[in-house]
Write an enzyme that holds these catalytic residues in place. Structure first.
Site, PDB file in Angstrom:
ATOM      1  N   THR A 277       2.411   3.823  -2.816  1.00 27.71           N
ATOM      2  CA  THR A 277       2.118   5.000  -4.323  1.00 27.71           C
ATOM      3  C   THR A 277       1.429   4.067  -5.231  1.00 27.71           C
ATOM      4  O   THR A 277       0.604   4.223  -5.548  1.00 27.71           O
ATOM      5  CB  THR A 277       3.410   5.587  -4.886  1.00 27.71           C
ATOM      6  OG1 THR A 277       3.921   6.402  -3.791  1.00 27.71           O
ATOM      7  CG2 THR A 277       2.756   7.200  -5.614  1.00 27.71           C
TER       8      THR A 277
ATOM      9  N   LEU B 217       8.147  -0.277  -7.357  1.00 31.78           N
ATOM     10  CA  LEU B 217       9.506  -0.212  -7.552  1.00 31.78           C
ATOM     11  C   LEU B 217       9.887  -1.789  -7.416  1.00 31.78           C
ATOM     12  O   LEU B 217      10.507  -2.105  -7.442  1.00 31.78           O
ATOM     13  CB  LEU B 217      10.114   0.007  -6.125  1.00 31.78           C
ATOM     14  CG  LEU B 217       9.636   1.075  -5.201  1.00 31.78           C
ATOM     15  CD1 LEU B 217       9.648   1.836  -4.095  1.00 31.78           C
ATOM     16  CD2 LEU B 217      10.903   2.063  -6.508  1.00 31.78           C
TER      17      LEU B 217
ATOM     18  N   GLY C  81       0.931  -1.295   0.243  1.00 33.41           N
ATOM     19  CA  GLY C  81       0.266  -0.242   0.250  1.00 33.41           C
ATOM     20  C   GLY C  81       0.583   1.663  -0.027  1.00 33.41           C
ATOM     21  O   GLY C  81       0.984   2.174   0.613  1.00 33.41           O
TER      22      GLY C  81
ATOM     23  N   GLU D  42       8.309  12.051  -4.529  1.00 34.29           N
ATOM     24  CA  GLU D  42       7.841  13.732  -4.911  1.00 34.29           C
ATOM     25  C   GLU D  42       7.956  14.566  -5.731  1.00 34.29           C
ATOM     26  O   GLU D  42       6.862  15.396  -5.611  1.00 34.29           O
ATOM     27  CB  GLU D  42       8.546  14.255  -3.557  1.00 34.29           C
ATOM     28  CG  GLU D  42       9.279  14.132  -2.075  1.00 34.29           C
ATOM     29  CD  GLU D  42       9.638  13.844  -1.269  1.00 34.29           C
ATOM     30  OE1 GLU D  42      10.138  15.226  -0.976  1.00 34.29           O
ATOM     31  OE2 GLU D  42       8.754  13.858   0.000  1.00 34.29           O
ATOM     32  N   ALA D  43       7.979  13.672  -6.799  1.00 33.77           N
ATOM     33  CA  ALA D  43       8.825  14.795  -8.265  1.00 33.77           C
ATOM     34  C   ALA D  43       7.983  13.923  -8.737  1.00 33.77           C
ATOM     35  O   ALA D  43       7.982  12.818  -9.734  1.00 33.77           O
ATOM     36  CB  ALA D  43       9.576  15.913  -8.115  1.00 33.77           C
TER      37      ALA D  43
ATOM     38  N   SER E  72       1.505  -3.879   5.235  1.00 31.62           N
ATOM     39  CA  SER E  72       1.371  -3.385   5.892  1.00 31.62           C
ATOM     40  C   SER E  72       1.976  -2.494   6.975  1.00 31.62           C
ATOM     41  O   SER E  72       3.392  -1.859   7.437  1.00 31.62           O
ATOM     42  CB  SER E  72       3.181  -4.546   6.384  1.00 31.62           C
ATOM     43  OG  SER E  72       3.512  -4.658   8.021  1.00 31.62           O
TER      44      SER E  72
ATOM     45  N   LYS F  89       5.663  21.904 -10.308  1.00 26.82           N
ATOM     46  CA  LYS F  89       6.716  21.712 -10.488  1.00 26.82           C
ATOM     47  C   LYS F  89       6.268  22.065 -12.535  1.00 26.82           C
ATOM     48  O   LYS F  89       5.860  21.856 -13.144  1.00 26.82           O
ATOM     49  CB  LYS F  89       6.480  20.065 -11.047  1.00 26.82           C
ATOM     50  CG  LYS F  89       8.487  19.973 -11.001  1.00 26.82           C
ATOM     51  CD  LYS F  89       8.454  18.525 -10.684  1.00 26.82           C
ATOM     52  CE  LYS F  89       9.448  17.729 -11.980  1.00 26.82           C
ATOM     53  NZ  LYS F  89       9.619  16.872 -12.164  1.00 26.82           N
TER      54      LYS F  89
HETATM   55  C1  FAD Z   1      15.696   8.146  -3.518  1.00 27.21           C
HETATM   56  C2  FAD Z   1      14.689   7.949  -4.458  1.00 27.21           C
HETATM   57  C3  FAD Z   1      13.475   9.023  -4.878  1.00 27.21           C
HETATM   58  C4  FAD Z   1      12.530   8.835  -5.443  1.00 27.21           C
HETATM   59  N1  FAD Z   1      12.268   9.728  -5.985  1.00 27.21           N
HETATM   60  C5  FAD Z   1      11.124   9.881  -6.975  1.00 27.21           C
HETATM   61  C6  FAD Z   1      10.717  11.207  -7.818  1.00 27.21           C
HETATM   62  O1  FAD Z   1      11.050  12.228  -7.575  1.00 27.21           O
HETATM   63  N2  FAD Z   1       9.410  10.874  -8.332  1.00 27.21           N
HETATM   64  C7  FAD Z   1       9.117   9.767  -8.998  1.00 27.21           C
HETATM   65  O2  FAD Z   1       7.823   9.382  -9.271  1.00 27.21           O
HETATM   66  N3  FAD Z   1       9.593   8.575  -7.824  1.00 27.21           N
HETATM   67  C8  FAD Z   1      10.686   8.645  -7.134  1.00 27.21           C
HETATM   68  N4  FAD Z   1      10.713   7.261  -7.367  1.00 27.21           N
HETATM   69  C9  FAD Z   1       9.840   6.908  -6.843  1.00 27.21           C
HETATM   70  C10 FAD Z   1       8.605   5.763  -5.605  1.00 27.21           C
HETATM   71  O3  FAD Z   1       9.236   6.448  -4.237  1.00 27.21           O
HETATM   72  C11 FAD Z   1       7.923   4.958  -5.837  1.00 27.21           C
HETATM   73  O4  FAD Z   1       7.888   4.589  -7.310  1.00 27.21           O
HETATM   74  C12 FAD Z   1       6.891   4.757  -5.136  1.00 27.21           C
HETATM   75  O5  FAD Z   1       6.705   5.139  -4.287  1.00 27.21           O
HETATM   76  C13 FAD Z   1       6.170   3.947  -5.625  1.00 27.21           C
HETATM   77  O6  FAD Z   1       6.659   2.095  -4.151  1.00 27.21           O
HETATM   78  P1  FAD Z   1       5.784   1.741  -4.243  1.00 27.21           P
HETATM   79  O7  FAD Z   1       4.296   1.761  -3.570  1.00 27.21           O
HETATM   80  O8  FAD Z   1       6.319   0.347  -5.112  1.00 27.21           O
HETATM   81  O9  FAD Z   1       6.539   1.686  -3.081  1.00 27.21           O
HETATM   82  P2  FAD Z   1       6.527   1.236  -1.420  1.00 27.21           P
HETATM   83  O10 FAD Z   1       6.208   2.723  -1.175  1.00 27.21           O
HETATM   84  O11 FAD Z   1       8.310   0.446  -1.002  1.00 27.21           O
HETATM   85  O12 FAD Z   1       5.646   0.599  -1.136  1.00 27.21           O
HETATM   86  C14 FAD Z   1       5.874  -1.157  -0.596  1.00 27.21           C
HETATM   87  C15 FAD Z   1       4.607  -1.029   0.005  1.00 27.21           C
HETATM   88  O13 FAD Z   1       4.317  -3.142   0.494  1.00 27.21           O
HETATM   89  C16 FAD Z   1       4.802  -3.287   1.989  1.00 27.21           C
HETATM   90  N5  FAD Z   1       5.080  -4.734   2.013  1.00 27.21           N
HETATM   91  C17 FAD Z   1       6.690  -4.746   1.432  1.00 27.21           C
HETATM   92  N6  FAD Z   1       6.121  -6.207   1.786  1.00 27.21           N
HETATM   93  C18 FAD Z   1       5.003  -6.588   2.896  1.00 27.21           C
HETATM   94  C19 FAD Z   1       4.564  -7.870   3.545  1.00 27.21           C
HETATM   95  N7  FAD Z   1       5.950  -8.476   3.893  1.00 27.21           N
HETATM   96  N8  FAD Z   1       3.801  -7.753   4.045  1.00 27.21           N
HETATM   97  C20 FAD Z   1       2.818  -7.046   3.839  1.00 27.21           C
HETATM   98  N9  FAD Z   1       3.478  -5.341   3.420  1.00 27.21           N
HETATM   99  C21 FAD Z   1       3.850  -5.344   2.294  1.00 27.21           C
HETATM  100  C22 FAD Z   1       4.833  -1.886   2.780  1.00 27.21           C
HETATM  101  O14 FAD Z   1       4.092  -1.774   3.652  1.00 27.21           O
HETATM  102  C23 FAD Z   1       4.726  -0.786   1.507  1.00 27.21           C
HETATM  103  O15 FAD Z   1       3.058  -0.290   1.868  1.00 27.21           O
HETATM  104  C24 FAD Z   1      12.115   7.803  -5.889  1.00 27.21           C
HETATM  105  C25 FAD Z   1      12.492   6.178  -5.066  1.00 27.21           C
HETATM  106  C26 FAD Z   1      13.528   7.181  -4.171  1.00 27.21           C
HETATM  107  C27 FAD Z   1      14.288   5.386  -3.787  1.00 27.21           C
END
Ligand code: FAD
Length: 509
Positions: free
Chosen positions: A16, A341, A14, A50-51, A40, A79
């Site tokens: 982004t 990710l 849960g 954030e961008a 979790s 932006k």
């Molecule tokens: C340094 C950095 C800078 C960034 N800057 C940008 C930016 O400027 N612009 C942009 O577009 N993107 C940026 N990104 C990418 C952006 O942060 C991600 O694409 C976005 O936040 C999506 O993350 P996510 O939801 O895939 O993963 P996460 O935010 O890691 O979410 C993972 C989810 O899975 C859940 N989870 C994991 N394991 C379990 C488990 N075993 N049981 C239950 N739940 C679980 C976690 O609780 C969480 O809810 C950046 C990334 C990084 C690393």
């Protein structure tokens, strides 16, 4: 999963990615599809990101999100582009501004006329009679004056107005979308997934086992579990294509600082010794981070450089994040699609990760496996997703490769590395003809490639011969009129601070 009707979906994660997916699918499929998000709160989210880029407006429209309300709840700002400081050479800066540059004439892109006027061998930042390339960008002219308005076009002209994206607080954004999605019937379960169970006969995912012993079964799964890739990698062993040899940065340290005034409507990226530093202004704070190559600099030195380059006091300790640039070999494997990710990582130089989530959602909706044999859908999904990732990869490599920071080991290595053939031929074509040609899966189109090629010092040897058909005095007059109209329009805009105060200021509790 052949011939099975999809009635239930589980989204693992849960952040982004998870909540964008849940909100979009709930909006499109409504109650016909049961959607559950398992996240979790103990593990949390990555919390950076954030961008964005302007295409996010399409996602906002899809989920029927009110732009002012969303900005108020996410401490959001506008932006207009990204400023690249010291990337080509130390002491030089340019901007990748969103939106158009100038105006095309008779099928020939505007920049050919500009290049003819400035002379092909002049430096990109030289101010000749035709000014700089960015004098023809309303976005840049507004950004430099810290001004913003939702200007659709320049009054009494056919010239486009501003093109904008947003900066926002990633944690607040996920929470905002979570409320939106739950309001549309999405079920949320706060629990840790401890096991992914497969169907022995097909190898598809059958169910997720939670820490409290519950088992959650569904017809289809979306892996939004972040870098872990719980389903797509840990369970299905899909494989990862590693691009570290082209994009050597593998770590980031992020730190927030206090807000400064004026509130700049653009992201800044400053090249450093072995990477670069971002600066993203929000309403309540500024996000900063240093992305670097651990093969070239220690964490300690990277931290010192980050802290030394802040323009306001840090309000928290820097946080270290490790990553491997690349993409999952298939974004759809068996009955699992991965987003965010979990699907791969391209460093945030051009703010593309959230966009990749958005387009992967759109593609999933278009190729949704309602029922029937999904093999062709899956093939097309994986083909298009791979192409999209690769175009963005090339665009990011260009920033590193076309540098003139001679004598600095990290930058020398980037300049001298072998680059993908697709990028090499694009650079050569621009050098030969000033032409830029983009495929439909290429997120960044002509004006983006142009600004980065030109900003990084790639000089064309010729322009399109048609520009000779326009008399030099007419060409000069055309360029002058465009510059004047754009400068005049930018000067009349309110400041971003005034605009936010009027329309979308967050409550300060
Ligand atoms: C340094 C950095 C800078 C960034 N800057 C940008 C930016 O400027 N612009 C942009 O577009 N993107 C940026 N990104 C990418 C952006 O942060 C991600 O694409 C976005 O936040 C999506 O993350 P996510 O939801 O895939 O993963 P996460 O935010 O890691 O979410 C993972 C989810 O899975 C859940 N989870 C994991 N394991 C379990 C488990 N075993 N049981 C239950 N739940 C679980 C976690 O609780 C969480 O809810 C950046 C990334 C990084 C690393």
């Amino acid at each position: 999963m052949a011939n099975q009707e999809i009635q239930s979906i589980i989204i693992a994660g849960g952040g982004t990615a998870g909540w964008m997916t849940a909100a979009a699918l709930a909006r499109v499929f409504g109650p016909r599809l049961s959607i559950t998000v398992v996240e979790s709160s103990e593990i949390g989210i990555v919390g950076v990101g954030e961008a964005t880029i302007p295409a996010i407006a399409l996602f906002n429209k899809l989920v029927k999100l009110d732009e002012d309300d969303f900005l108020r709840h996410t401490q959001g700002t506008f932006k207009l582009g990204i400023e690249f400081v010291d990337w080509h050479r130390k002491g030089q800066a340019y901007m990748h501004a969103f939106g158009a540059l100038g105006r095309d004439l008779a099928y020939i892109p505007f920049h050919h006329y500009f290049l003819k006027e400035v002379g092909l061998r002049e430096s990109e930042l030289q101010q000749g009679s035709a000014g700089a390339l960015w004098d023809y960008s309303l976005n840049l002219q507004a950004a430099k004056r810290a001004r913003f308005s939702r200007l659709d076009h320049i009054a009494d002209t056919p010239l486009a107005g501003l093109t904008w994206a947003f900066h926002f607080d990633a944690g607040l954004y996920a929470a905002y979308l979570s409320r939106l999605a739950q309001g549309m019937g999405v079920r949320r379960i706060d629990a840790k997934i401890v096991d992914v169970q497969l169907k022995p006969e097909s190898g598809d995912v059958r169910a997720l086992k939670l820490e409290d012993g519950r088992e959650l079964a569904a017809d289809f799964f979306i892996d939004c579990s972040g870098f872990r890739g719980l389903l797509i990698e840990q369970a299905l062993k899909t494989g990862y294509e590693d691009w570290t040899h082209w994009l050597p940065c593998d770590r980031a340290q992020a730190v927030p600082t206090a807000t400064t005034s004026p509130l700049l409507p653009y992201t800044r990226s400053t090249a450093l010794e072995a990477g670069w530093q971002w600066r993203i202004p929000l309403q309540h704070r500024t996000g900063n981070g240093h992305v670097y190559s651990s093969a070239h600099i220690t964490d300690e030195r990277a931290r010192e450089q980050l802290l030394a380059n802040l323009d306001a006091p840090a309000i928290a300790e820097p946080r270290l994040i490790r990553f491997t640039t690349g993409r999952r070999k298939q974004l759809w494997n068996r009955n699992v699609v991965c987003m965010g990710l979990a699907s791969g990582f391209l460093e945030p130089l051009e703010s593309t990760s959230i966009h990749l989530i958005q387009v992967t959602i759109q593609r999933l909706i278009l190729l949704f496996p309602h029922r029937g044999d999904c093999e062709e859908r899956r093939r097309e999904f994986n083909r298009a997703s791979a192409a999209e990732y690769e175009y963005i990869r090339d665009f990011i490599i260009l920033h590193y490769h076309a540098n003139d920071r001679v004598g600095e080991p990290f930058w020398d290595a980037c300049r001298n590395m072998a680059i993908p053939d697709s990028l090499r031929s694009r650079i050569e074509l621009f050098r030969e003809t000033a032409g830029i040609f983009c495929a439909s899966e290429d997120l960044f189109q002509l004006s983006s490639w142009l600004q980065v090629l030109w900003g990084q010092g790639v000089q064309p040897r010729g322009t399109h011969p048609f520009v000779e058909a326009v008399k030099p005095s007419d060409r000069a007059g055309y360029l002058r009129d465009l510059r004047n109209l754009i400068a005049d329009a930018a000067g009349k805009l309110p400041t971003q601070e005034e605009f936010i105060a009027r329309h979308c200021a967050a409550r300060r509790d």
